[in-house]
Scaffold this motif. Structure first.
Motif, mmCIF file in Angstrom:
data_model
loop_
_atom_site.group_PDB
_atom_site.id
_atom_site.type_symbol
_atom_site.label_atom_id
_atom_site.label_comp_id
_atom_site.label_asym_id
_atom_site.label_seq_id
_atom_site.Cartn_x
_atom_site.Cartn_y
_atom_site.Cartn_z
ATOM 1 N N LYS A 90 85.509 32.369 50.835
ATOM 2 C CA LYS A 90 85.151 31.422 51.901
ATOM 3 C C LYS A 90 83.882 30.616 51.553
ATOM 4 O O LYS A 90 83.079 30.315 52.415
ATOM 5 C CB LYS A 90 84.915 32.179 53.205
ATOM 6 C CG LYS A 90 86.124 32.960 53.694
ATOM 7 C CD LYS A 90 85.815 33.698 54.988
ATOM 8 C CE LYS A 90 87.012 34.473 55.496
ATOM 9 N NZ LYS A 90 86.715 35.207 56.758
ATOM 10 N N THR A 92 83.408 27.496 50.673
ATOM 11 C CA THR A 92 83.312 26.173 51.319
ATOM 12 C C THR A 92 82.934 26.302 52.787
ATOM 13 O O THR A 92 82.065 25.574 53.297
ATOM 14 C CB THR A 92 84.645 25.412 51.185
ATOM 15 O OG1 THR A 92 84.977 25.293 49.799
ATOM 16 C CG2 THR A 92 84.524 24.023 51.800
ATOM 17 N N GLU A 93 83.606 27.229 53.483
ATOM 18 C CA GLU A 93 83.323 27.431 54.911
ATOM 19 C C GLU A 93 81.879 27.895 55.130
ATOM 20 O O GLU A 93 81.178 27.387 56.016
ATOM 21 C CB GLU A 93 84.311 28.456 55.481
ATOM 22 C CG GLU A 93 84.075 28.778 56.950
ATOM 23 C CD GLU A 93 84.980 29.895 57.444
ATOM 24 O OE1 GLU A 93 84.698 30.450 58.526
ATOM 25 O OE2 GLU A 93 85.953 30.234 56.732
ATOM 26 N N THR A 95 79.317 27.494 53.116
ATOM 27 C CA THR A 95 78.413 26.402 52.738
ATOM 28 C C THR A 95 78.247 25.417 53.874
ATOM 29 O O THR A 95 77.127 24.996 54.201
ATOM 30 C CB THR A 95 78.947 25.674 51.489
ATOM 31 O OG1 THR A 95 79.004 26.588 50.393
ATOM 32 C CG2 THR A 95 78.060 24.489 51.134
ATOM 33 N N GLN A 96 79.363 25.027 54.499
ATOM 34 C CA GLN A 96 79.311 24.025 55.564
ATOM 35 C C GLN A 96 78.499 24.523 56.761
ATOM 36 O O GLN A 96 77.655 23.805 57.298
ATOM 37 C CB GLN A 96 80.734 23.665 55.994
ATOM 38 C CG GLN A 96 80.778 22.587 57.084
ATOM 39 C CD GLN A 96 82.200 22.237 57.485
ATOM 40 O OE1 GLN A 96 83.165 22.756 56.914
ATOM 41 N NE2 GLN A 96 82.338 21.352 58.470
ATOM 42 N N ALA A 106 74.502 20.284 51.416
ATOM 43 C CA ALA A 106 75.571 21.250 51.137
ATOM 44 C C ALA A 106 75.589 21.661 49.671
ATOM 45 O O ALA A 106 75.851 22.830 49.346
ATOM 46 C CB ALA A 106 76.922 20.662 51.541
ATOM 47 N N THR A 107 75.305 20.731 48.787
ATOM 48 C CA THR A 107 75.322 21.060 47.352
ATOM 49 C C THR A 107 74.243 22.081 47.021
ATOM 50 O O THR A 107 74.459 22.992 46.212
ATOM 51 C CB THR A 107 75.087 19.787 46.521
ATOM 52 O OG1 THR A 107 73.889 19.134 46.978
ATOM 53 C CG2 THR A 107 76.268 18.842 46.649
ATOM 54 N N GLN A 110 75.411 25.535 48.388
ATOM 55 C CA GLN A 110 76.476 26.134 47.590
ATOM 56 C C GLN A 110 75.942 26.654 46.257
ATOM 57 O O GLN A 110 76.364 27.715 45.780
ATOM 58 C CB GLN A 110 77.585 25.110 47.345
ATOM 59 C CG GLN A 110 78.772 25.697 46.588
ATOM 60 C CD GLN A 110 79.988 24.792 46.623
ATOM 61 O OE1 GLN A 110 80.130 23.968 47.527
ATOM 62 N NE2 GLN A 110 80.888 24.938 45.659
#
Length: 680
Positions: A90, A92-93, A95-96, A106-107, A110
């Protein structure tokens, strides 16, 4: 040999080999179990248990009376276990959601949460609200741990002494840096059991290693005396100082020392900064000029010349001397600050009048070797050893190249370069009976349990002059304040000794016309000094007594009252030679400051007003978090009490105390038509 015998030998040999092997194995197992057991167990725990560090509370910094000057407050830090984040699928989730809550790109989020490391901090010092939201989301591999943040409740008060700590609670400047090892404490951890792939084991064991709080550093500084000094500096730097006429100096310092022990009671410098927001200030504001900058001391240095001449019996206070207005050395005339000179006078009057030719005569009688001997003995040209980084040595003229003319100018406080802390330490030597003391800022170190783990110890450096010389010079310097050029430090009913000084500033090897370093040094009571105070003001077009005397007088009066030092019934109420335009209002009676801590602002103002005090406030809010002067101390009636305002979670940001002056002292008239080499 029969086959039976051969077989028995082979069996015996085999048995011997097995026995040796078993003995070696037992010895090895015993060594591993007993000698290496703890170490190997620790390695196993390190492999199976992974921890989230728990930061220890950094020890407080307090003044000599236990008032907190620096403290650590709880905060939260968001961390990631990258292996667990990656295994969750998860990324991506997660990170958001973190990017939105932490207001980070966000970068960047992550990169942190997927980094190839066992533990990664995502963001430190997050608000409690954000920390609560992240906990409630229960994101895989993301957690929140307790952390601490440095907080300075009095804002700029004593900022140059305290220094500041960085985001990781590491000391960067001041006492925060020099005593970092004692204050930082020992880190703890929350340990959880993990499999080899980095995933937590089901029903895994957990261990909590409690962090150990750091020690408290208790300074020699007195919060109230420090505030008195900073109040006067604030007046100077705002152009409201006596005789400043709206002009603002480049910088200024006020230092207060206890002469008998070398303890610094105040060390204030302007410009200053707020250690809570140190990044917002220019590096020049963080420079401790009283320790790191040198200057030509001018006539305040004559205290040292006089001490050497008296100790070596080169002069007698009653001996006559004639001042024609100059002193000729190697064909050069070194002028007296007074046009036409002082004429016939005793050496006592030479000191009272700050007569340049008289002090040059003292230097010439001492000679080059003796003069340099006393320069070194009083600590000039070397560090005092005060606990501050970047202390300057000062600069002494090369003895091998110095001429009689250099000796003449050095005798009156020019040519050589000293620091403010060097000069105050040397003058305190004269005040305390003749022993050079190492100036100190740390009174004691207190452990988390409240027990003193490192007590204060006086550190005498060397005997410089005798008790008799010290006593005689104290009487002479008292006469300087009562009868001579130091009358701006006079306090009715107190025996005050002092010396004013002014030196022209040097640039490109030449003196700058009309720009001075004004200074004033004083100690009291003259017969048993409890305080020694030095004020140095850089970049003013006025002479020392005019601008540097009033701050010393104000800090001395408030400090003597605060310390409970009573007036001397035998001390004069007015100078024997009044200065034109300089009047001395009678000192008011002492009054005890009531405590208003925790009261609403309106109630606090009512209590203080009824007790006869004026009130000023700093900060925002309706509750009283702190006050200066603190409760139950005695100061002059009608003084101003500064109240720090805040709400329950709020905090004050400033710690200056202003007090109205009852008198308007006129400046010494500038000499017309010429610029003197040195003014008193």
């Amino acid at each position: 040999m029969s086959p039976f015998v051969v077989m028995r030998k082979r069996i015996a040999f085999l048995f011997l080999c097995v026995s040796v092997f078993l003995i070696v194995l037992i010895i090895r197992l015993g060594y591993v179990q007993l000698a290496q057991g703890m170490q190997l167990s620790q390695k196993a725990d390190d492999t199976h248990f992974r921890g989230v560090p728990v930061a220890p509370k950094r020890g407080n910094i307090e003044d000599r009376n236990g008032n907190i000057l620096a403290m650590s407050v709880s905060t939260e830090t968001v961390y990631a276990l990258p292996a667990e984040v990656r295994a969750s699928g998860k990324v991506t989730e997660i990170t958001q959601k973190l990017s939105e809550l932490l207001q980070m790109p966000a970068t960047e989020v992550q990169t942190k949460i997927t980094k190839r490391s066992a533990l990664e901090y995502v963001k430190k010092k997050v608000t409690p609200e954000v920390a609560t939201q992240i906990r409630s989301l229960e994101l895989p591999g993301i957690g929140v741990t307790e952390d601490s943040q440095r907080y300075y409740p009095n804002g700029p008060l004593a900022a140059h002494i305290i220094g500041f700590a960085g985001i990781d609670n590491q000391g960067l400047e001041g006492i925060e840096l020099t005593r970092d090892a004692q204050m930082k404490g020992i880190q703890g951890a929350v340990l959880s059991e993990f499999a080899a792939n980095g995933i937590p084991l089901p029903e895994a064991q957990q261990m909590y290693l409690e962090p150990k709080q750091g020690n408290t550093i208790r300074l020699t500084i007195d919060k109230n005396i420090q505030a008195f000094a900073e109040r006067e500096l604030q007046k100077l730097m705002s152009g409201q100082g006596t005789n400043m006429n709206g002009q603002v100096p480049k910088s200024a310092s006020i230092l207060v020392m206890k002469p008998s022990t070398g303890e610094m009671l105040a060390l204030a410098t302007a410009p200053t900064f707020d250690p809570n927001k140190y990044q917002e200030f220019d590096a020049s504001a963080r420079r401790n000029i009283a320790i790191q900058n040198g200057y030509e001391p001018g006539s305040t240095f004559k205290v040292i010349t006089l001490a050497a001449a008296l100790e070596e019996k080169k002069i007698s206070p009653t001996e006559g001397f004639f001042d024609p207005g100059f002193y000729t050395v190697l064909g050069k005339n070194v002028r007296c600050w007074k046009a036409g000179g002082h004429g016939s006078q005793t050496f006592m009057q030479v000191a009272e009048n700050s007569c340049n030719p008289g002090f040059i005569e003292m230097g010439q009688r001492l000679g080059m070797d003796k003069f340099y001997q006393y320069l070194t003995a009083f600590g000039f040209g070397q560090k005092t050893g005060i606990e501050m980084s970047g202390e300057a040595f000062g600069i002494l003229a090369n003895k091998k190249k110095a001429t009689a003319l250099d000796l003449a100018t050095m005798s009156i406080g020019q040519t050589n370069n000293v620091t403010a802390i060097q000069l105050l330490t040397a003058v305190s030597t004269v005040a305390n009976g003749g022993t050079l003391m190492k100036p100190q800022l740390v009174k004691e170190i207190v452990g988390p349990s409240g027990k003193v783990v490192e007590p204060f110890e006086e550190q005498p450096v060397r005997r410089v002059i005798g008790e008799d010389t010290s006593k005689l010079e104290r009487e002479i310097l008292e006469a300087v304040v009562t009868n001579g050029t130091g009358r701006r430090a006079f306090l009715p009913g107190y025996r005050v000794a002092g010396k004013t000084g002014t030196a022209q500033k040097v640039a490109n090897g030449a003196y700058i016309q009309g720009e001075y370093v004004a200074s004033f040094v004083s100690f009291a009571p003259a017969n048993d000094p409890k305080l020694a105070i030095l004020t140095v003001i850089d970049g003013v077009p006025f002479y020392g007594g005019a601008v540097a005397g009033p701050p010393v007088q104000a800090v001395m009066l408030d400090s003597l009252k605060y310390l409970g030092i009573k007036q001397d019934l035998n001390a004069p109420l007015t100078p024997s030679k009044p200065m034109p335009g300089l009047e001395f209002a009678p000192i008011k009676k002492a009054a005890t400051v009531p405590s208003v801590l925790g009261l609403p602002l309106a109630d606090a103002q009512k209590v203080l007003t009824q007790a006869g005090f004026n009130v000023m406030t700093e900060g925002a809010g309706q509750n009283i978090l702190d006050q200066i002067p603190t409760a139950d101390v005695q100061v002059e009636a009608g003084s101003t009490v500064l109240l720090y305002l805040g709400n329950e979670a709020g905090a004050p940001t400033m710690a200056q105390w202003w007090e109205d002056e009852d008198e308007d002292v006129e400046a010494i008239k500038m000499l017309q038509g010429r610029t003197p080499l040195v003014e008193p």
